[in-house]
Design a protein around this motif. Structure first.
Motif, PDB file in Angstrom:
ATOM      1  N   ARG A  16      -8.668 102.919  26.899  1.00 10.51           N
ATOM      2  CA  ARG A  16      -8.767 103.665  25.641  1.00 10.51           C
ATOM      3  C   ARG A  16      -9.484 104.999  25.809  1.00 10.51           C
ATOM      4  N   THR A  17     -10.569 104.991  26.581  1.00 13.59           N
ATOM      5  CA  THR A  17     -11.384 106.212  26.707  1.00 13.59           C
ATOM      6  C   THR A  17     -10.865 107.150  27.791  1.00 13.59           C
ATOM      7  N   GLY A  18      -9.846 106.702  28.535  1.00 11.22           N
ATOM      8  CA  GLY A  18      -9.302 107.542  29.600  1.00 11.22           C
ATOM      9  C   GLY A  18      -8.252 108.513  29.089  1.00 11.22           C
ATOM     10  N   TRP A  19      -7.912 109.441  29.931  1.00  9.14           N
ATOM     11  CA  TRP A  19      -6.944 110.490  29.585  1.00  9.14           C
ATOM     12  C   TRP A  19      -5.567 109.897  29.312  1.00  9.14           C
ATOM     13  N   GLY A  22      -5.485 107.424  26.292  1.00  4.47           N
ATOM     14  CA  GLY A  22      -5.497 108.125  25.000  1.00  4.47           C
ATOM     15  C   GLY A  22      -4.140 108.700  24.654  1.00  4.47           C
ATOM     16  N   TYR A  37      -5.637  98.711  21.660  1.00  2.00           N
ATOM     17  CA  TYR A  37      -6.401  98.931  22.881  1.00  2.00           C
ATOM     18  C   TYR A  37      -7.166  97.658  23.212  1.00  2.00           C
ATOM     19  N   SER A  39     -10.050  95.295  24.345  1.00  2.00           N
ATOM     20  CA  SER A  39     -11.506  95.437  24.241  1.00  2.00           C
ATOM     21  C   SER A  39     -12.211  94.766  25.406  1.00  2.00           C
ATOM     22  N   ALA A  64      -6.715 101.859  32.896  1.00  2.00           N
ATOM     23  CA  ALA A  64      -8.153 101.802  33.153  1.00  2.00           C
ATOM     24  C   ALA A  64      -8.387 101.881  34.650  1.00  2.00           C
ATOM     25  N   ASN A 172      -8.414 120.301  28.945  1.00  2.00           N
ATOM     26  CA  ASN A 172      -8.856 119.010  29.458  1.00  2.00           C
ATOM     27  C   ASN A 172      -9.354 119.143  30.895  1.00  2.00           C
TER      28      ASN A 172
END
Length: 297
Positions: A16-19, A22, A37, A39, A64, A172
């Motif tokens: 989720r937090t990766g390029w 996202g 996403y 968890s 991930a 980015n």
């Protein structure tokens, strides 16, 4: 494929937090595909099982993993952490997906090869999907080659070898163009690269087609650092300048060597004939959309 067909898909996405993670969520929204996403942590088996049982996905995507911050040199001094996510975590996810009969789209890396006598720089002879990785210069690449070999035994996994990813978002810091534009000096070597704006939608289509196995996930052909920066100067900033240095000079300012190679994209191109060559894709998906007023094309 229409909206009704897309409604039958339900994606579980890690990263989720990766390029890439996202961007995948945004693509699902645009296509009307249901997605969640994950968890759970990849290395925590029960947390992944819980995700799968709760979400009941049609497909799972793994974006991930650790590449290191600010770069892969981080992995050289964080080897256990790198193994935990890139090896143990990825294998755990693949194993659970196999148990549940799910296709896993795994965003991997093509930085496991380097030019050699059988695939010389400038020859146009690229490494194929079945070739054995020959680059172990960085610990990151070493772990990625190990896990790719092990994943060959999982018939439910689609491994996508991404290289030097580029997107139209030039702000980015993960974008290869942005990285090299900000470097004090750059090497100038032709490489295979991945234009995310064109290829990420293709990866969603690959899931829909339930494709598995290894794919060189790069646009056909190669492009060099200088060629990209020349396009940047032409389309974005006419006053842009840069300095080159040699691989020997570069080696003095990095901890681990970097991979340079050409991957043969024939397998992907056969499945998706509309895919553009790397230079065409750069212009259409990256530089044209970012063209500044008054800059001549």
């Amino acid at each position: 494929m229409g909206a009704e067909a897309n409604a039958s898909f339900n994606f579980l996405i890690y990263g989720r937090t990766g390029w890439i993670g996202g961007l995948l969520g945004k693509l699902c929204e645009a296509q009307g595909i249901s997605y969640t996403y994950g968890s759970g942590r990849l290395q925590d088996r029960q947390s992944i099982v819980d995700d799968v049982e709760t979400v009941k996905p049609s497909h799972v995507f793994n974006a991930a993993g650790v590449t290191g911050r600010p770069n892969v040199d981080w992995c050289e001094s964080h080897k256990v952490e790198t193994i935990r996510t890139n090896v143990a975590g990825t294998l755990t996810l693949a194993d659970i997906c196999r148990e549940k009969g799910l296709v896993l789209i795994n965003y991997a890396t093509g930085c496991i090869f380097e030019y050699d006598s059988g695939h010389p720089l400038g020859s146009g002879v690229g490494f194929k999907e079945e070739d054995t990785p020959n680059f172990t210069g960085s610990f990151y690449s070493k772990t990625k080659a190990m896990v790719e070999e092990l994943l060959k035994n999982y018939e439910n996994v689609c491994t996508l070898r991404v290289r030097m990813p580029i997107s139209s978002d030039l702000s980015n810091p993960r974008n290869f163009i942005t990285k090299i534009a900000r470097y004090e000096k750059v090497v100038d070597i032709p490489n295979s690269m991945t234009i995310l704006d064109e290829l990420l939608p293709i990866s969603i289509e690959m899931a829909k087609r339930n494709l598995t196995g290894i794919y060189n996930f790069t646009n056909p052909g190669v492009v060099s650092h200088n060629e990209i920066l020349e396009m940047y100067r032409e389309y974005i900033d006419p006053s842009f300048t840069w300095k080159n240095f040699t691989l020997e000079e570069q080696a003095k300012v990095i901890v681990a060597p970097r991979s340079n190679n050409e991957l043969d994209a024939t397998k992907l191109k056969t499945e998706f004939p509309e895919m553009l060559s790397i230079k065409e894709s750069l212009i259409k998906f990256v530089f044209e959309p970012n063209k500044k007023t008054g800059v001549k094309a």
